[in-house]
Design a protein around this motif. Structure first.
Motif, PDB file in Angstrom:
ATOM      1  N   ASN A   1      43.463   0.473  47.089  1.00 54.01           N
ATOM      2  CA  ASN A   1      43.231  -0.800  46.411  1.00 54.01           C
ATOM      3  C   ASN A   1      41.750  -0.965  46.075  1.00 54.01           C
ATOM      4  O   ASN A   1      41.399  -1.433  44.990  1.00 54.01           O
ATOM      5  CB  ASN A   1      43.726  -1.956  47.277  1.00 54.01           C
ATOM      6  N   LEU A   2      40.868  -0.593  46.986  1.00 53.08           N
ATOM      7  CA  LEU A   2      39.434  -0.649  46.715  1.00 53.08           C
ATOM      8  C   LEU A   2      39.056   0.317  45.591  1.00 53.08           C
ATOM      9  O   LEU A   2      38.289  -0.042  44.697  1.00 53.08           O
ATOM     10  CB  LEU A   2      38.647  -0.326  47.988  1.00 53.08           C
ATOM     11  N   LEU A   3      39.613   1.522  45.628  1.00 48.42           N
ATOM     12  CA  LEU A   3      39.360   2.488  44.564  1.00 48.42           C
ATOM     13  C   LEU A   3      39.848   1.960  43.227  1.00 48.42           C
ATOM     14  O   LEU A   3      39.158   2.084  42.207  1.00 48.42           O
ATOM     15  CB  LEU A   3      40.048   3.817  44.885  1.00 48.42           C
ATOM     16  N   PHE A   4      41.025   1.359  43.219  1.00 52.11           N
ATOM     17  CA  PHE A   4      41.566   0.787  41.991  1.00 52.11           C
ATOM     18  C   PHE A   4      40.630  -0.277  41.434  1.00 52.11           C
ATOM     19  O   PHE A   4      40.355  -0.308  40.231  1.00 52.11           O
ATOM     20  CB  PHE A   4      42.953   0.206  42.250  1.00 52.11           C
ATOM     21  N   LEU A   5      40.124  -1.149  42.294  1.00 52.63           N
ATOM     22  CA  LEU A   5      39.201  -2.187  41.830  1.00 52.63           C
ATOM     23  C   LEU A   5      37.886  -1.587  41.320  1.00 52.63           C
ATOM     24  O   LEU A   5      37.343  -2.033  40.307  1.00 52.63           O
ATOM     25  CB  LEU A   5      38.922  -3.192  42.947  1.00 52.63           C
TER      26      LEU A   5
ATOM     27  N   ALA B   1      53.842  -6.563  34.901  1.00 52.90           N
ATOM     28  CA  ALA B   1      53.552  -7.791  35.649  1.00 52.90           C
ATOM     29  C   ALA B   1      52.051  -7.985  35.793  1.00 52.90           C
ATOM     30  O   ALA B   1      51.543  -9.109  35.641  1.00 52.90           O
ATOM     31  CB  ALA B   1      54.215  -7.738  37.024  1.00 52.90           C
ATOM     32  N   ALA B   2      51.322  -6.897  36.052  1.00 46.93           N
ATOM     33  CA  ALA B   2      49.858  -6.993  36.147  1.00 46.93           C
ATOM     34  C   ALA B   2      49.265  -7.366  34.799  1.00 46.93           C
ATOM     35  O   ALA B   2      48.320  -8.157  34.726  1.00 46.93           O
ATOM     36  CB  ALA B   2      49.271  -5.673  36.635  1.00 46.93           C
ATOM     37  N   PHE B   3      49.810  -6.809  33.723  1.00 45.21           N
ATOM     38  CA  PHE B   3      49.328  -7.165  32.382  1.00 45.21           C
ATOM     39  C   PHE B   3      49.507  -8.652  32.113  1.00 45.21           C
ATOM     40  O   PHE B   3      48.581  -9.323  31.652  1.00 45.21           O
ATOM     41  CB  PHE B   3      50.057  -6.332  31.322  1.00 45.21           C
ATOM     42  N   LEU B   4      50.693  -9.177  32.413  1.00 37.00           N
ATOM     43  CA  LEU B   4      50.929 -10.605  32.183  1.00 37.00           C
ATOM     44  C   LEU B   4      50.030 -11.466  33.065  1.00 37.00           C
ATOM     45  O   LEU B   4      49.470 -12.475  32.600  1.00 37.00           O
ATOM     46  CB  LEU B   4      52.401 -10.937  32.431  1.00 37.00           C
ATOM     47  N   MET B   5      49.884 -11.084  34.336  1.00 36.41           N
ATOM     48  CA  MET B   5      49.002 -11.840  35.234  1.00 36.41           C
ATOM     49  C   MET B   5      47.569 -11.833  34.709  1.00 36.41           C
ATOM     50  O   MET B   5      46.904 -12.866  34.680  1.00 36.41           O
ATOM     51  CB  MET B   5      49.032 -11.256  36.644  1.00 36.41           C
ATOM     52  N   LYS B   6      47.088 -10.653  34.319  1.00 32.14           N
ATOM     53  CA  LYS B   6      45.707 -10.546  33.846  1.00 32.14           C
ATOM     54  C   LYS B   6      45.508 -11.332  32.566  1.00 32.14           C
ATOM     55  O   LYS B   6      44.471 -11.967  32.383  1.00 32.14           O
ATOM     56  CB  LYS B   6      45.327  -9.081  33.639  1.00 32.14           C
ATOM     57  N   PHE B   7      46.494 -11.304  31.668  1.00 32.24           N
ATOM     58  CA  PHE B   7      46.362 -12.062  30.424  1.00 32.24           C
ATOM     59  C   PHE B   7      46.260 -13.556  30.709  1.00 32.24           C
ATOM     60  O   PHE B   7      45.367 -14.232  30.196  1.00 32.24           O
ATOM     61  CB  PHE B   7      47.539 -11.780  29.489  1.00 32.24           C
ATOM     62  N   PHE B   8      47.178 -14.066  31.520  1.00 30.28           N
ATOM     63  CA  PHE B   8      47.151 -15.501  31.794  1.00 30.28           C
ATOM     64  C   PHE B   8      45.907 -15.900  32.607  1.00 30.28           C
ATOM     65  O   PHE B   8      45.321 -16.962  32.364  1.00 30.28           O
ATOM     66  CB  PHE B   8      48.435 -15.958  32.481  1.00 30.28           C
TER      67      PHE B   8
ATOM     68  N   TYR C   1      34.406 -11.677  34.305  1.00 26.53           N
ATOM     69  CA  TYR C   1      35.822 -11.867  34.001  1.00 26.53           C
ATOM     70  C   TYR C   1      36.653 -10.713  34.555  1.00 26.53           C
ATOM     71  O   TYR C   1      37.755 -10.925  35.072  1.00 26.53           O
ATOM     72  CB  TYR C   1      36.047 -11.995  32.494  1.00 26.53           C
ATOM     73  N   ALA C   2      36.152  -9.488  34.462  1.00 24.61           N
ATOM     74  CA  ALA C   2      36.890  -8.333  34.986  1.00 24.61           C
ATOM     75  C   ALA C   2      37.044  -8.423  36.503  1.00 24.61           C
ATOM     76  O   ALA C   2      38.123  -8.148  37.044  1.00 24.61           O
ATOM     77  CB  ALA C   2      36.187  -7.038  34.594  1.00 24.61           C
ATOM     78  N   ILE C   3      35.973  -8.819  37.195  1.00 20.02           N
ATOM     79  CA  ILE C   3      36.051  -8.977  38.650  1.00 20.02           C
ATOM     80  C   ILE C   3      37.039 -10.080  39.009  1.00 20.02           C
ATOM     81  O   ILE C   3      37.898  -9.906  39.881  1.00 20.02           O
ATOM     82  CB  ILE C   3      34.659  -9.281  39.241  1.00 20.02           C
ATOM     83  N   ALA C   4      36.928 -11.218  38.345  1.00 20.83           N
ATOM     84  CA  ALA C   4      37.796 -12.350  38.663  1.00 20.83           C
ATOM     85  C   ALA C   4      39.259 -12.026  38.378  1.00 20.83           C
ATOM     86  O   ALA C   4      40.136 -12.271  39.224  1.00 20.83           O
ATOM     87  CB  ALA C   4      37.363 -13.582  37.858  1.00 20.83           C
ATOM     88  N   VAL C   5      39.533 -11.454  37.218  1.00 17.42           N
ATOM     89  CA  VAL C   5      40.920 -11.159  36.845  1.00 17.42           C
ATOM     90  C   VAL C   5      41.526 -10.123  37.779  1.00 17.42           C
ATOM     91  O   VAL C   5      42.656 -10.282  38.261  1.00 17.42           O
ATOM     92  CB  VAL C   5      40.963 -10.692  35.367  1.00 17.42           C
ATOM     93  N   ASN C   6      40.790  -9.050  38.078  1.00 17.11           N
ATOM     94  CA  ASN C   6      41.334  -8.002  38.934  1.00 17.11           C
ATOM     95  C   ASN C   6      41.488  -8.463  40.378  1.00 17.11           C
ATOM     96  O   ASN C   6      42.468  -8.112  41.044  1.00 17.11           O
ATOM     97  CB  ASN C   6      40.466  -6.749  38.863  1.00 17.11           C
ATOM     98  N   THR C   7      40.547  -9.236  40.871  1.00 17.20           N
ATOM     99  CA  THR C   7      40.648  -9.729  42.247  1.00 17.20           C
ATOM    100  C   THR C   7      41.815 -10.692  42.396  1.00 17.20           C
ATOM    101  O   THR C   7      42.631 -10.556  43.320  1.00 17.20           O
ATOM    102  CB  THR C   7      39.336 -10.410  42.673  1.00 17.20           C
ATOM    103  N   PHE C   8      41.915 -11.652  41.484  1.00 19.27           N
ATOM    104  CA  PHE C   8      43.010 -12.609  41.579  1.00 19.27           C
ATOM    105  C   PHE C   8      44.366 -11.940  41.362  1.00 19.27           C
ATOM    106  O   PHE C   8      45.326 -12.238  42.071  1.00 19.27           O
ATOM    107  CB  PHE C   8      42.830 -13.753  40.580  1.00 19.27           C
ATOM    108  N   SER C   9      44.463 -11.020  40.410  1.00 18.97           N
ATOM    109  CA  SER C   9      45.749 -10.353  40.198  1.00 18.97           C
ATOM    110  C   SER C   9      46.100  -9.448  41.381  1.00 18.97           C
ATOM    111  O   SER C   9      47.275  -9.323  41.735  1.00 18.97           O
ATOM    112  CB  SER C   9      45.753  -9.559  38.893  1.00 18.97           C
TER     113      SER C   9
END
Length: 179
Positions: free
Chosen positions: A19-23, A107-114, A48-56
């Motif tokens: 998960n850390l590597l993915f981020l 699902a990750a795409f939809l989460m990240k978009f919203f 925005y990339a940090i916020a979207v990836n962390t929250f998703s």
């Protein structure tokens, strides 16, 4: 309700490090795409990339922890075997893994978009400022609505490209790791 909550004795270090590597891979790639396609400055794009990836990621783990208890015992055993030992026991698990991967991607795409849409809307400078101009004419309303539709389309396309590139990079690294 939380009386039985204790720290586990065995930690899935592989899953945590993945998960850390993915981020660490997804944030720079998606930040670069946001910078190039949405014309944000570099600092805003990375934010925005940090916020979207962390929250998703957090939302994804919460969904996983809600779904894991209701899985059949055989799937739970396969899941734990893969998380802790990186091995599948059953041969039909490969098909289930491919299906699950597609579901997780979209699902990750939809989460990240919203999430990106919420962040861009809530953190924009125009919110909270009073406009001194009189209400716009009908023609200006039509232009404004078409501009918003174009921005939403651009946001969807950009999010899809960023998510695809980050997932591709992680998949390539996983393929190198398994060789």
């Amino acid at each position: 309700m939380f009386e039985d909550v204790t720290l586990p004795r065995i930690w899935p270090i592989g899953a945590i490090l993945f998960n850390l590597l993915f981020l660490l891979i997804a944030i720079p790639i998606e930040g670069y795409i946001y910078h190039r396609r949405l014309n944000f400055d570099k600092k805003t794009s990375i934010f925005y990339a940090i916020a979207v990836n962390t929250f998703s990621g957090v939302i994804g783990w919460v969904i996983f922890f809600f779904l894991e208890p209701v899985l059949p015992v055989t799937l739970k055993a396969e899941l734990m075997n893969y998380i802790f030992f990186n091995v599948f026991r059953s041969t039909n698990t490969q098909g289930m893994l491919i299906l699950t991967t597609f579901i997780i991607f979209f699902a990750a795409f939809l989460m990240k978009f919203f999430l990106l849409r919420i962040f861009v809307f809530s953190l924009s400078d125009e919110i909270g400022k009073k406009k001194e101009n009189p209400p716009p004419l009908q023609r200006q309303k039509v232009r404004f609505i078409s501009k918003i539709r174009f921005q939403d389309t651009n946001l969807v396309t950009t999010t899809l490209i960023a998510n695809s590139l980050s997932y591709t990079a992680v998949t390539i690294i996983l393929l190198f790791r398994n060789r």
